[in-house]
Each structure stands twice: as C-alpha cells, then as structure tokens.
Design a protein around this motif. Structure first.
Motif, mmCIF file in Angstrom:
data_model
loop_
_atom_site.group_PDB
_atom_site.id
_atom_site.type_symbol
_atom_site.label_atom_id
_atom_site.label_comp_id
_atom_site.label_asym_id
_atom_site.label_seq_id
_atom_site.Cartn_x
_atom_site.Cartn_y
_atom_site.Cartn_z
ATOM 1 N N ILE A 71 8.136 24.505 7.063
ATOM 2 C CA ILE A 71 7.313 24.720 5.876
ATOM 3 C C ILE A 71 7.265 26.204 5.514
ATOM 4 C CG2 ILE A 71 4.945 24.644 4.994
ATOM 5 C CD1 ILE A 71 4.593 21.989 6.422
ATOM 6 N N TRP A 72 7.046 27.054 6.513
ATOM 7 C CA TRP A 72 6.937 28.490 6.228
ATOM 8 C C TRP A 72 8.281 29.088 5.837
ATOM 9 C CZ3 TRP A 72 2.588 30.736 5.084
ATOM 10 C CH2 TRP A 72 1.403 30.189 5.563
ATOM 11 N N ALA A 73 9.376 28.578 6.397
ATOM 12 C CA ALA A 73 10.706 29.053 5.986
ATOM 13 C C ALA A 73 10.980 28.680 4.535
ATOM 14 C CB ALA A 73 11.777 28.464 6.900
ATOM 15 N N PHE A 121 -0.700 12.755 -4.300
ATOM 16 C CA PHE A 121 -1.306 13.256 -3.067
ATOM 17 C C PHE A 121 -2.805 12.932 -3.038
ATOM 18 C CE2 PHE A 121 -3.308 16.436 -0.369
ATOM 19 C CZ PHE A 121 -2.483 16.441 0.742
ATOM 20 N N GLN A 122 -3.484 13.202 -4.157
ATOM 21 C CA GLN A 122 -4.921 12.901 -4.227
ATOM 22 C C GLN A 122 -5.181 11.407 -4.095
ATOM 23 O OE1 GLN A 122 -7.296 15.156 -4.159
ATOM 24 N NE2 GLN A 122 -5.778 16.801 -4.140
ATOM 25 N N GLU A 172 4.329 16.149 7.272
ATOM 26 C CA GLU A 172 5.397 15.825 6.326
ATOM 27 C C GLU A 172 4.873 15.820 4.892
ATOM 28 O OE1 GLU A 172 4.577 13.981 8.916
ATOM 29 O OE2 GLU A 172 6.282 14.083 10.303
ATOM 30 N N HIS A 173 3.644 15.330 4.701
ATOM 31 C CA HIS A 173 3.060 15.299 3.360
ATOM 32 C C HIS A 173 2.798 16.718 2.856
ATOM 33 C CE1 HIS A 173 1.464 11.321 5.097
ATOM 34 N NE2 HIS A 173 2.529 11.048 4.360
ATOM 35 N N TYR A 174 2.239 17.553 3.732
ATOM 36 C CA TYR A 174 2.006 18.940 3.336
ATOM 37 C C TYR A 174 3.326 19.644 3.040
ATOM 38 C CZ TYR A 174 -2.922 18.624 4.677
ATOM 39 O OH TYR A 174 -4.248 18.291 4.742
ATOM 40 N N GLY A 175 4.349 19.333 3.822
ATOM 41 C CA GLY A 175 5.656 19.944 3.586
ATOM 42 C C GLY A 175 6.218 19.602 2.224
ATOM 43 N N CYS A 176 6.080 18.327 1.831
ATOM 44 C CA CYS A 176 6.556 17.910 0.498
ATOM 45 C C CYS A 176 5.797 18.631 -0.605
ATOM 46 C CB CYS A 176 6.390 16.398 0.336
ATOM 47 S SG CYS A 176 7.576 15.408 1.265
ATOM 48 N N MET A 177 4.480 18.754 -0.454
ATOM 49 C CA MET A 177 3.681 19.404 -1.483
ATOM 50 C C MET A 177 3.990 20.896 -1.580
ATOM 51 S SD MET A 177 2.153 17.066 -2.995
ATOM 52 C CE MET A 177 1.392 18.228 -4.121
ATOM 53 N N VAL A 178 4.164 21.535 -0.443
ATOM 54 C CA VAL A 178 4.513 22.961 -0.449
ATOM 55 C C VAL A 178 5.866 23.167 -1.115
ATOM 56 C CG1 VAL A 178 5.170 24.897 1.033
ATOM 57 C CG2 VAL A 178 3.103 23.587 1.526
ATOM 58 N N ASP A 179 6.825 22.329 -0.793
ATOM 59 C CA ASP A 179 8.152 22.435 -1.401
ATOM 60 C C ASP A 179 8.076 22.227 -2.907
ATOM 61 O OD1 ASP A 179 10.900 22.749 -1.491
ATOM 62 O OD2 ASP A 179 11.311 20.647 -1.062
ATOM 63 N N LYS A 192 0.846 -1.187 0.000
ATOM 64 C CA LYS A 192 0.000 0.000 0.000
ATOM 65 C C LYS A 192 0.887 1.245 0.000
ATOM 66 C CE LYS A 192 -3.672 2.257 2.693
ATOM 67 N NZ LYS A 192 -4.490 2.179 3.918
ATOM 68 N N PRO A 193 0.795 2.068 -1.043
ATOM 69 C CA PRO A 193 1.668 3.247 -1.115
ATOM 70 C C PRO A 193 1.325 4.268 -0.036
ATOM 71 C CG PRO A 193 0.608 2.777 -3.238
ATOM 72 C CD PRO A 193 -0.093 1.958 -2.196
ATOM 73 N N VAL A 194 2.367 5.001 0.383
ATOM 74 C CA VAL A 194 2.166 6.117 1.306
ATOM 75 C C VAL A 194 2.855 7.351 0.739
ATOM 76 C CG1 VAL A 194 1.909 4.690 3.351
ATOM 77 C CG2 VAL A 194 4.177 5.409 2.661
ATOM 78 N N GLY A 195 2.932 8.411 1.533
ATOM 79 C CA GLY A 195 3.328 9.708 1.008
ATOM 80 C C GLY A 195 4.795 9.903 0.717
ATOM 81 N N ILE A 196 5.659 8.901 0.961
ATOM 82 C CA ILE A 196 7.090 9.093 0.759
ATOM 83 C C ILE A 196 7.417 9.445 -0.688
ATOM 84 C CG2 ILE A 196 7.542 6.652 0.269
ATOM 85 C CD1 ILE A 196 9.788 9.008 2.309
#
Length: 330
Positions: free
Chosen positions: A209-211, A164-165, A178-185, A142-146
């Motif tokens: 994330i904000w930095a 992501f979806q 961590e998932h949101y951080g990857c998407m923001v980056d 089962k895949p995850v967000g890595i």
C-alpha cells in the motif's frame, strides 16, 4: 497412501523444498501426489513451476491430469498472462471430456461471483465487472469488497467510495487490508493523495500500500507526502533499497541534487542492491522473463537489435523519450 500423507504434510506446512524432494523419491506417483505438488506451487505464487510440473505430467504420460489439475493450471495462466497456453489447456479439457467439470457450474456461490468479478477487474474490464456486480446483487448474493478493484482502472472514485461505505454500513463487513489497498490505489491514481493518506493513517497497512502511495506521489509530484510514505516503508522494509529510488528520482526531477546524494548514501547503507525490473512475455507456449539491462539472455543480441530498430521507427514518427522518468539511482 503413506507417501501421499507425507507429501500433503509438507504441502500444508509450505515446505516446498522438502515437498519436491519427497516427490522425486516416491516409488509411484498418482494424481493426488501430482496435484499436491502443483497446488502448493500455486499457493506459494510459483506459477512458472505450476506450468513446468503440468508439462512434465503430460510428457511423462504416467498420471493424466484431472479437473483439479486443470483449474490450478488455468489460474496460473491467468496470473502469468499466458493466454495462448490457457487456450491450449481449454482445448485439452474439451478433448478429454473434462470441460464440464472445469467450466461447468450449476449454481453460483459467493466465491464464484467474486472470482469472475476479480478476474475481469484484474484484466482491465471494469465495466463488465461492474455489470456482473449488479447481476450478483440482483441474484441475492451479499456483496463484498471485490468490486472496489473494478473501480480503479476506470477511475470511478465516487462509485468506489460509495461501495466502500455500503460494504461497511449496509453489509456490516469489517474492512480488511485488501479493501484499504483498493481504496488507496483508487484515490492515489486520481490524484487525491491527501484523502488516500487519510484512509491508511490510522489502520495497520503493509508495504504494498505504501509503495503504491509513493509511486502516486511521484506521478503527481507531491514530495512532502512522498517523504511520509518513505518513512513508513523504511519502518516496514528497512533493507529494501528500492524504496529510496522513487523519492530520489523525485528529488532529481526537482533539481534537489543534495537530497539525491543523501538518499544514495542511505540506500548504500542498507547493504542491498535494488532488484532490476522484470517483464513477462509468452513465446511459443512458454512464459519468458526479461530483466532491465539484461545481458544474460541467450538471445540478447537479437532482442536488443529489434529494440534499437523499434526505437528508430518511433523516432521517425516524432517520438521523444521522457528521460525524466528514467531511474537515476541504482
């Protein structure tokens, strides 16, 4: 046994100083006490200390390392970029009959798949990480967000959004920070700053994330969103002057010197100074730290001599430094 019980208690509580003190006082150490110390160093992100403790084990020749020790040391090598020392550890494992335990894997579980995918992504091998992700899905895992992190260095924005979806809707995985951080980056690097901001506007985020968003705003010269990012960073890290430096540099790039002066005052009022930038390099099987404008390194004269010579060679080939990226605030 009682010494190791106390040692593990300190390790589990994250009390590194007490752990080190007890370790030094122990009348006799075994592999469990050594691994408790090294493991706690790794857990706390003290990767230099991991290598130092491992070298001490080898030099004292009292307790030989086992496969658990080597796995932790190799992880520290990966985090520090100590490739040569990591290769040496590999040779050590081979020569002492530990290679099968350290590198052998009869069955691949979710953790092993994710570890390998994450390692490939961390070192810029996004294509290999994506291929391995496909193999993972074909193997029934089962895949995850890595996999999101693998899309970032390759700029695969649409793929990242699709993964992501799929993670949320197809696999019912609740996104973590961590998932949101990857998407923001991923989105910020591609210049899609508004979309990146929408991703984190209504979720609980951290300063990292904000930095990252603030840095992307400078690259893409978006002062208004940079101000939003700075406001959030001030809420999260009110005493970190480095947050002001990035926006101050953006104002300087735009010639807004009154805003630069205002931010310098705000940075001074925090009562803290910005920590200098730090780089790591592996030399003679040791990882050495270098700081920006470092005047304390014992070989500073030789280092700056080589640096000046390199700059002269670069200039002779037409290199012109981009001083607009220089940090003006200190």
């Amino acid at each position: 046994m009682s010494w190791n019980t106390l040692l593990n208690g300190y390790a589990n509580n994250g009390n590194v100083e007490a752990l080190e003190r007890l370790f030094e006082e122990m009348p006799g150490r075994n592999i469990f006490s050594c691994n408790a110390l090294i493991g706690r160093y790794a857990h706390n992100g003290l990767f230099f200390e991991v290598l130092t403790a491992f070298k001490r084990m080898l030099s004292e020749s009292v307790v030989p390392p086992n496969d658990t020790t080597l796995v932790t040391v190799l992880s520290a090598c990966a985090r520090l970029g100590a490739l040569d020392f990591g290769k040496w550890v590999h040779v050590y494992a081979e020569s002492h009959g530990l290679e099968a335990n350290v590198y052998g894997m009869k069955t691949k579980d979710l953790i092993s798949w994710n570890t390998l995918i994450g390692g490939l992504a961390m070192h810029g091998r996004g294509a290999d990480a994506l291929n391995l992700f496909i193999q993972m899905k074909n193997a029934g895992q089962k895949p995850v967000g890595i996999i999101l992190c693998a899309c970032t260095p390759m700029g695969l924005v649409e793929d990242g959004l699709a993964y992501f979806q799929s993670m949320v809707h197809d696999n019912s995985i609740v996104p973590q920070i961590e998932h949101y951080g990857c998407m923001v980056d991923l989105l910020a690097r591609a210049g899609r700053l508004e979309q990146a901001m929408d991703f984190v506007r209504n979720v609980e985020t951290d300063d990292v994330i904000w930095a990252g968003l603030l840095g992307a705003c400078r690259i893409h010269k978006n002062v208004e969103l940079a101000k939003v990012a700075l406001r959030r960073l001030i809420e999260l890290e009110p005493k970190n002057p480095a947050n002001y430096v990035m926006l101050s540099n953006m104002y300087g790039d735009a010639g807004r010197w009154e805003d630069v002066a205002r931010l310098k005052v705000a940075m001074r009022d925090t009562g803290f100074r910005k920590l200098p930038g730090c780089s790591l390099i592996e030399v003679n099987n040791a990882v050495v730290e270098f700081y920006s404008l470092d005047e304390w390194h014992p070989q500073r004269e030789e280092i700056y001599g080589v640096l000046r010579g390199s700059v002269k060679i670069l200039r002779s080939f037409g290199y012109v430094p981009d001083l607009t990226r220089a940090v003006r605030a200190t």
